[in-house]
Structure formats: C-alpha cells, structure tokens
Write a protein that holds these residues in place. Structure first.
Motif, mmCIF file in Angstrom:
data_model
loop_
_atom_site.group_PDB
_atom_site.id
_atom_site.type_symbol
_atom_site.label_atom_id
_atom_site.label_comp_id
_atom_site.label_asym_id
_atom_site.label_seq_id
_atom_site.Cartn_x
_atom_site.Cartn_y
_atom_site.Cartn_z
ATOM 1 N N ALA A 1 10.426 -25.310 21.181
ATOM 2 C CA ALA A 1 9.629 -25.104 22.390
ATOM 3 C C ALA A 1 8.586 -24.010 22.173
ATOM 4 N N GLU A 2 8.966 -22.953 21.468
ATOM 5 C CA GLU A 2 8.007 -21.882 21.180
ATOM 6 C C GLU A 2 6.891 -22.383 20.267
ATOM 7 N N ALA A 3 7.264 -23.205 19.280
ATOM 8 C CA ALA A 3 6.248 -23.776 18.391
ATOM 9 C C ALA A 3 5.291 -24.675 19.168
ATOM 10 N N LEU A 4 5.828 -25.431 20.128
ATOM 11 C CA LEU A 4 4.980 -26.292 20.954
ATOM 12 C C LEU A 4 3.989 -25.460 21.761
ATOM 13 N N VAL B 1 6.616 -31.459 17.676
ATOM 14 C CA VAL B 1 5.835 -32.699 17.743
ATOM 15 C C VAL B 1 6.622 -33.777 18.491
ATOM 16 N N ALA B 2 7.942 -33.819 18.272
ATOM 17 C CA ALA B 2 8.773 -34.801 18.983
ATOM 18 C C ALA B 2 8.712 -34.569 20.490
ATOM 19 N N ILE B 3 8.768 -33.302 20.903
ATOM 20 C CA ILE B 3 8.657 -33.000 22.338
ATOM 21 C C ILE B 3 7.291 -33.437 22.858
ATOM 22 N N PHE B 4 6.249 -33.115 22.094
ATOM 23 C CA PHE B 4 4.888 -33.459 22.517
ATOM 24 C C PHE B 4 4.712 -34.977 22.626
ATOM 25 N N ASP B 5 5.250 -35.712 21.656
ATOM 26 C CA ASP B 5 5.101 -37.168 21.664
ATOM 27 C C ASP B 5 5.807 -37.806 22.863
ATOM 28 N N HIS B 6 6.871 -37.172 23.360
ATOM 29 C CA HIS B 6 7.622 -37.704 24.497
ATOM 30 C C HIS B 6 7.318 -36.951 25.792
ATOM 31 N N TRP B 7 6.301 -36.108 25.774
ATOM 32 C CA TRP B 7 6.068 -35.198 26.892
ATOM 33 C C TRP B 7 5.908 -35.931 28.224
ATOM 34 N N LEU C 1 16.012 -33.966 22.987
ATOM 35 C CA LEU C 1 15.521 -33.711 21.632
ATOM 36 C C LEU C 1 16.534 -34.176 20.592
ATOM 37 N N ARG C 2 17.814 -34.019 20.906
ATOM 38 C CA ARG C 2 18.846 -34.525 19.995
ATOM 39 C C ARG C 2 18.720 -36.030 19.815
ATOM 40 N N THR C 3 18.512 -36.732 20.931
ATOM 41 C CA THR C 3 18.387 -38.190 20.871
ATOM 42 C C THR C 3 17.143 -38.601 20.092
ATOM 43 N N ALA C 4 16.044 -37.891 20.322
ATOM 44 C CA ALA C 4 14.777 -38.251 19.681
ATOM 45 C C ALA C 4 14.802 -37.992 18.178
ATOM 46 N N THR C 5 15.477 -36.922 17.763
ATOM 47 C CA THR C 5 15.464 -36.551 16.343
ATOM 48 C C THR C 5 16.709 -37.005 15.594
ATOM 49 N N ASP D 1 1.107 -38.957 5.565
ATOM 50 C CA ASP D 1 0.198 -37.883 5.185
ATOM 51 C C ASP D 1 1.022 -36.687 4.726
ATOM 52 N N THR D 2 0.964 -36.370 3.455
ATOM 53 C CA THR D 2 1.758 -35.269 2.903
ATOM 54 C C THR D 2 0.909 -34.039 2.643
ATOM 55 N N ALA D 3 -0.308 -34.038 3.141
ATOM 56 C CA ALA D 3 -1.184 -32.890 2.902
ATOM 57 C C ALA D 3 -0.729 -31.670 3.685
ATOM 58 N N VAL D 4 0.021 -31.886 4.739
ATOM 59 C CA VAL D 4 0.479 -30.787 5.580
ATOM 60 C C VAL D 4 1.995 -30.681 5.484
ATOM 61 N N GLU D 5 2.469 -29.495 5.189
ATOM 62 C CA GLU D 5 3.909 -29.262 5.117
ATOM 63 C C GLU D 5 4.381 -28.701 6.456
ATOM 64 N N MET D 6 5.273 -29.419 7.108
ATOM 65 C CA MET D 6 5.750 -29.005 8.421
ATOM 66 C C MET D 6 7.193 -28.533 8.340
ATOM 67 N N THR D 7 7.488 -27.468 9.063
ATOM 68 C CA THR D 7 8.858 -26.966 9.145
ATOM 69 C C THR D 7 9.636 -27.813 10.150
ATOM 70 N N PRO D 8 10.974 -27.748 10.125
ATOM 71 C CA PRO D 8 11.766 -28.498 11.112
ATOM 72 C C PRO D 8 11.409 -28.138 12.554
ATOM 73 N N SER D 9 11.123 -26.864 12.817
ATOM 74 C CA SER D 9 10.786 -26.460 14.187
ATOM 75 C C SER D 9 9.507 -27.139 14.659
#
Length: 217
Positions: free
Chosen positions: A175-178, A131-137, A158-162, A118-126
């Motif tokens: 973390a602030e974005a989450l 999202v990676a933190i949330f998916d592994h929460w 987070l380093r391992t996940a990304t 889905d490319t309708a939403v442009e996401m920043t790296p943060s």
C-alpha cells in the motif's frame, strides 16, 4: 377430694405435653432454617465459582487482546521501518522507467501498462503487489461521493490476486508503494474508525479551483 387431686395431677402432664409439642415445633423450625441456610450457602458457593470462572475467562481474553495488540504494534513498527526501503525501491523503479514513455502518466500507470515479458525493469515483491492493487482498484475500491475508498478486506483480496500467503506488514508495504508510485493520487492513511485504508479523492473541479483562487487573491 380425690377428683380434685386427679385433676391437679393431670394439669402438669398436659402442660408438659404442650411444652413438648412446642419444643418439637421449634426444633422443626430450626431444622428448616438450617436447611434453608445450607441451600443458600450452596447457592453462594456456586455463584462464587461461576464468578471466579468468568473472571478467569475475562483475564484470558484480556491477555489475548494484549498479545494481539502488541503483535499488531510490532507489525506497524516494522512496516514503518520498512517505509524507507519502499521509497528507495520506488526511486529505483522510476529511474528504470523510460521517461519518454507514457508522458503525463504516474509511475504506477506506466508499470501497470508494461508487457509482462518486459524484463528491462526489475520490480520488488512490494511493487508487484502494489501493481496488483492498482490493477484491481476500480473493482475493489468502493465509490463514494468524495472518491474511491478501500477500507476492508485488502489483505484477503491481495492474497487472492497474488496467490501469496501475506502478512500484514507485506500488505502495508504494498500500500505504501502504491501511494509513492501513484504520486499520492491513491493515499494510504489512518482512519479513526477503520484503521489503515486506501483512498483516492475525486479530482478537484475547475469551479472549486476558481473559488479557491478567488478566495486567496
């Protein structure tokens, strides 16, 4: 008469001999004292050298700790300065999300459930890291009686996940974005013992809400 003279002459010789013996003994004592003092001086010199070396090592450690503290403070200041940008990014994401999809869901839940193509939403790296933190929460966070807590190892996880080599400021931004995207359901807080940590308090029970309402009525 001659015997008396011989005896009298022998007495000074014996006294002189005894005196020599006493002096030699005294000299031996003085030499022993001098050797003992020399050893004590050497021991003091060695101790002073060791103390000086220990002091230098301690000063180096203090300097290193001061440098690390300054670096961490700079990281925190940069992270704090970037928080405004994080909020802007979150607002932009919320505007891009279809409000009709996932009604009742938080922005982080909606972003997490979107298809990868889905490319309708442009996401920043943060936000991608958030999202990676949330998916592994549930995997990463420790379950406690008061809720889920992630207080250790966030950077390495987070380093391992990304697969990224992340600096602390990048982890803080994620973390602030989450926190923003979860609408405060997962909070990024300061703890007196553990420093920065993520927490997700248990939802208030209905009985607690009723008690609170009764207390305020």
């Amino acid at each position: 008469m001659h015997e008396s003279s011989g005896t009298a002459a022998a007495q000074p010789n014996e006294q002189l001999f005894e005196r020599v013996i006493e002096l030699e003994a005294r000299v031996s004592e003085l030499e022993a004292d001098r050797e003992r003092h020399r050893e004590e001086l050497h021991a003091v010199a060695r101790e002073n050298h060791e103390l000086r070396s220990s002091q230098e090592q301690l000063e180096e450690r203090v300097d290193e700790a001061e440098t690390e503290r300054n670096e961490l403070r700079d990281e925190l200041e940069r992270a704090e300065a970037s928080r405004g940008h994080i909020i802007d990014d979150v607002v932009d994401i919320e505007q891009q999300l279809d409000e009709n999809q996932g009604e009742g869901m938080t922005p982080i839940e909606r972003v997490s459930k979107m298809e990868t193509e889905d490319t309708a939403v442009e996401m920043t790296p943060s936000i991608e890291r958030a999202v990676a933190i949330f998916d592994h929460w549930e995997e990463w966070a420790e379950k406690t009686p008061k809720g889920r807590v992630l207080k250790d190892g966030l950077k390495s996880l987070l380093r391992t996940a990304t697969g990224e080599g992340l600096a602390w400021r990048q982890v803080y931004r994620a973390a602030e974005a989450l926190e923003e995207l979860s609408k405060g359901q997962i909070r990024f807080v300061d703890h007196s013992d553990h420093g920065k940590m993520l927490i997700q308090p248990n939802p208030a029970r209905s009985s607690d809400c009723q008690s609170s309402s009764a207390a305020t009525s």
